[in-house]
Write a protein that holds these residues in place. Sequence first.
Motif, PDB file in Angstrom:
ATOM      1  N   SER A   6      55.079  26.823  24.483  1.00  0.00           N
ATOM      2  CA  SER A   6      55.274  25.822  23.448  1.00  0.00           C
ATOM      3  C   SER A   6      53.931  25.575  22.778  1.00  0.00           C
ATOM      4  CB  SER A   6      55.835  24.522  24.030  1.00  0.00           C
ATOM      5  OG  SER A   6      54.949  23.974  24.978  1.00  0.00           O
ATOM      6  N   GLY A   7      53.973  24.986  21.600  1.00  0.00           N
ATOM      7  CA  GLY A   7      52.738  24.721  20.896  1.00  0.00           C
ATOM      8  C   GLY A   7      52.644  25.581  19.657  1.00  0.00           C
ATOM      9  N   ARG A   8      51.540  26.277  19.501  1.00  0.00           N
ATOM     10  CA  ARG A   8      51.325  27.105  18.329  1.00  0.00           C
ATOM     11  C   ARG A   8      52.257  28.305  18.335  1.00  0.00           C
ATOM     12  NH1 ARG A   8      45.000  27.649  17.146  1.00  0.00           N
ATOM     13  NH2 ARG A   8      45.817  28.158  15.099  1.00  0.00           N
ATOM     14  N   THR A   9      52.342  28.985  17.228  1.00  0.00           N
ATOM     15  CA  THR A   9      53.315  30.039  17.026  1.00  0.00           C
ATOM     16  C   THR A   9      53.222  31.101  18.115  1.00  0.00           C
ATOM     17  OG1 THR A   9      53.123  29.676  14.659  1.00  0.00           O
ATOM     18  CG2 THR A   9      54.229  31.695  15.391  1.00  0.00           C
ATOM     19  N   PHE A  10      54.211  31.112  18.967  1.00  0.00           N
ATOM     20  CA  PHE A  10      54.225  32.027  20.101  1.00  0.00           C
ATOM     21  C   PHE A  10      54.230  33.472  19.652  1.00  0.00           C
ATOM     22  CE2 PHE A  10      55.151  33.453  24.295  1.00  0.00           C
ATOM     23  CZ  PHE A  10      56.153  34.409  24.214  1.00  0.00           C
ATOM     24  N   SER A  11      54.946  33.756  18.594  1.00  0.00           N
ATOM     25  CA  SER A  11      55.138  35.148  18.193  1.00  0.00           C
ATOM     26  C   SER A  11      53.852  35.815  17.743  1.00  0.00           C
ATOM     27  CB  SER A  11      56.190  35.231  17.086  1.00  0.00           C
ATOM     28  OG  SER A  11      55.760  34.485  15.959  1.00  0.00           O
ATOM     29  N   SER A  12      52.817  35.055  17.448  1.00  0.00           N
ATOM     30  CA  SER A  12      51.580  35.652  16.958  1.00  0.00           C
ATOM     31  C   SER A  12      50.614  35.987  18.091  1.00  0.00           C
ATOM     32  CB  SER A  12      50.913  34.721  15.960  1.00  0.00           C
ATOM     33  OG  SER A  12      50.548  33.509  16.582  1.00  0.00           O
ATOM     34  N   TYR A  13      50.985  35.729  19.316  1.00  0.00           N
ATOM     35  CA  TYR A  13      50.101  35.946  20.454  1.00  0.00           C
ATOM     36  C   TYR A  13      50.513  37.162  21.272  1.00  0.00           C
ATOM     37  CZ  TYR A  13      47.931  31.360  19.887  1.00  0.00           C
ATOM     38  OH  TYR A  13      47.231  30.291  19.412  1.00  0.00           O
ATOM     39  N   ALA A  14      49.520  37.875  21.751  1.00  0.00           N
ATOM     40  CA  ALA A  14      49.751  38.814  22.835  1.00  0.00           C
ATOM     41  C   ALA A  14      49.829  37.996  24.119  1.00  0.00           C
ATOM     42  CB  ALA A  14      48.621  39.827  22.921  1.00  0.00           C
ATOM     43  N   MET A  15      50.677  38.437  25.030  1.00  0.00           N
ATOM     44  CA  MET A  15      50.872  37.705  26.280  1.00  0.00           C
ATOM     45  C   MET A  15      50.544  38.605  27.463  1.00  0.00           C
ATOM     46  SD  MET A  15      51.799  34.731  25.318  1.00  0.00           S
ATOM     47  CE  MET A  15      52.307  34.075  26.900  1.00  0.00           C
ATOM     48  N   GLY A  16      49.947  37.992  28.464  1.00  0.00           N
ATOM     49  CA  GLY A  16      49.581  38.770  29.638  1.00  0.00           C
ATOM     50  C   GLY A  16      49.993  38.091  30.926  1.00  0.00           C
ATOM     51  N   TRP A  17      50.092  38.893  31.972  1.00  0.00           N
ATOM     52  CA  TRP A  17      50.301  38.395  33.331  1.00  0.00           C
ATOM     53  C   TRP A  17      49.103  38.816  34.178  1.00  0.00           C
ATOM     54  CZ3 TRP A  17      53.989  35.091  35.021  1.00  0.00           C
ATOM     55  CH2 TRP A  17      55.147  34.927  34.241  1.00  0.00           C
ATOM     56  N   PHE A  18      48.594  37.887  34.935  1.00  0.00           N
ATOM     57  CA  PHE A  18      47.530  38.125  35.895  1.00  0.00           C
ATOM     58  C   PHE A  18      48.012  37.618  37.254  1.00  0.00           C
ATOM     59  CE2 PHE A  18      43.689  39.184  33.372  1.00  0.00           C
ATOM     60  CZ  PHE A  18      44.221  39.051  32.104  1.00  0.00           C
ATOM     61  N   ARG A  19      47.305  38.004  38.287  1.00  0.00           N
ATOM     62  CA  ARG A  19      47.639  37.490  39.617  1.00  0.00           C
ATOM     63  C   ARG A  19      46.375  37.295  40.429  1.00  0.00           C
ATOM     64  NH1 ARG A  19      50.679  42.848  42.199  1.00  0.00           N
ATOM     65  NH2 ARG A  19      48.804  44.153  42.437  1.00  0.00           N
ATOM     66  N   GLN A  20      46.470  36.385  41.383  1.00  0.00           N
ATOM     67  CA  GLN A  20      45.329  36.095  42.242  1.00  0.00           C
ATOM     68  C   GLN A  20      45.799  35.908  43.670  1.00  0.00           C
ATOM     69  OE1 GLN A  20      42.877  32.827  40.911  1.00  0.00           O
ATOM     70  NE2 GLN A  20      41.146  33.540  42.135  1.00  0.00           N
ATOM     71  N   ALA A  21      45.345  36.792  44.536  1.00  0.00           N
ATOM     72  CA  ALA A  21      45.648  36.702  45.953  1.00  0.00           C
ATOM     73  C   ALA A  21      44.575  35.861  46.635  1.00  0.00           C
ATOM     74  CB  ALA A  21      45.708  38.098  46.565  1.00  0.00           C
ATOM     75  N   PRO A  22      44.871  35.283  47.792  1.00  0.00           N
ATOM     76  CA  PRO A  22      43.879  34.451  48.494  1.00  0.00           C
ATOM     77  C   PRO A  22      42.590  35.214  48.758  1.00  0.00           C
ATOM     78  CG  PRO A  22      46.036  34.190  49.477  1.00  0.00           C
ATOM     79  CD  PRO A  22      46.159  35.295  48.486  1.00  0.00           C
ATOM     80  N   GLY A  23      41.486  34.599  48.385  1.00  0.00           N
ATOM     81  CA  GLY A  23      40.191  35.199  48.625  1.00  0.00           C
ATOM     82  C   GLY A  23      39.807  36.319  47.684  1.00  0.00           C
ATOM     83  N   LYS A  24      40.628  36.558  46.664  1.00  0.00           N
ATOM     84  CA  LYS A  24      40.349  37.634  45.725  1.00  0.00           C
ATOM     85  C   LYS A  24      40.218  37.101  44.304  1.00  0.00           C
ATOM     86  CE  LYS A  24      42.516  41.387  48.327  1.00  0.00           C
ATOM     87  NZ  LYS A  24      43.440  42.554  48.242  1.00  0.00           N
ATOM     88  N   GLU A  25      39.633  37.930  43.446  1.00  0.00           N
ATOM     89  CA  GLU A  25      39.508  37.576  42.048  1.00  0.00           C
ATOM     90  C   GLU A  25      40.861  37.690  41.345  1.00  0.00           C
ATOM     91  OE1 GLU A  25      35.744  36.478  42.228  1.00  0.00           O
ATOM     92  OE2 GLU A  25      36.652  36.717  40.239  1.00  0.00           O
ATOM     93  N   ARG A  26      41.009  36.922  40.274  1.00  0.00           N
ATOM     94  CA  ARG A  26      42.207  37.042  39.463  1.00  0.00           C
ATOM     95  C   ARG A  26      42.182  38.403  38.761  1.00  0.00           C
ATOM     96  NH1 ARG A  26      44.048  31.904  35.970  1.00  0.00           N
ATOM     97  NH2 ARG A  26      43.505  31.054  38.030  1.00  0.00           N
ATOM     98  N   GLU A  27      43.286  39.132  38.852  1.00  0.00           N
ATOM     99  CA  GLU A  27      43.314  40.474  38.303  1.00  0.00           C
ATOM    100  C   GLU A  27      44.427  40.657  37.284  1.00  0.00           C
ATOM    101  OE1 GLU A  27      44.016  43.372  41.383  1.00  0.00           O
ATOM    102  OE2 GLU A  27      46.053  42.667  41.762  1.00  0.00           O
ATOM    103  N   PHE A  28      44.181  41.567  36.369  1.00  0.00           N
ATOM    104  CA  PHE A  28      45.137  41.893  35.333  1.00  0.00           C
ATOM    105  C   PHE A  28      46.349  42.600  35.921  1.00  0.00           C
ATOM    106  CE2 PHE A  28      46.811  43.316  31.397  1.00  0.00           C
ATOM    107  CZ  PHE A  28      47.133  44.660  31.536  1.00  0.00           C
ATOM    108  N   VAL A  29      47.537  42.254  35.404  1.00  0.00           N
ATOM    109  CA  VAL A  29      48.772  42.910  35.828  1.00  0.00           C
ATOM    110  C   VAL A  29      49.414  43.651  34.658  1.00  0.00           C
ATOM    111  CG1 VAL A  29      51.110  42.564  36.717  1.00  0.00           C
ATOM    112  CG2 VAL A  29      49.209  41.217  37.643  1.00  0.00           C
ATOM    113  N   ALA A  30      49.650  42.943  33.557  1.00  0.00           N
ATOM    114  CA  ALA A  30      50.318  43.560  32.418  1.00  0.00           C
ATOM    115  C   ALA A  30      50.088  42.717  31.176  1.00  0.00           C
ATOM    116  CB  ALA A  30      51.821  43.698  32.675  1.00  0.00           C
TER     117      ALA A  30
END
Length: 122
Positions: free
Chosen positions: A25-49
């Motif tokens: 919600s908020g600004r125009t969603f359709s103009s953004y690229a969207m990503g998924w990241f994940r973070q396991a315990p004790g690890k850095e947040r990493e790119f998924v897709a």
Amino acid sequence: QVQLVESGGGLVQPGDSLRLSCAASGRTFSSYAMGWFRQAPGKEREFVATISWRGGITVYANSVKGRFTISKDNAKNTVYLQMNSLKPEDTAVYYCAASSVLGTRRSDYNDWGQGTQVTVSS
């Protein structure tokens, strides 16, 4: 600024499937690229897709390629992550994020959701 709320996480067994959703919600969603990241315990947040603002371009981390699928419904202001053949090493908090560029770095993304826990265990 875009407000993002993830849902769909849970406890599943190895080999199971799960679909995460991220409502924007908020600004125009359709103009953004969207990503998924994940973070396991004790690890850095990493790119998924990630997926381009029109949905025509997708990029995946090697660790999930062929198992996960990212999709985007601009009419519903929602991005999805379909996760198949889940493995214990997929256990993490999953975050969705919005960006003005199609990037794979955490620094490419300005707006983040609060995260949803995915646990893969027998």
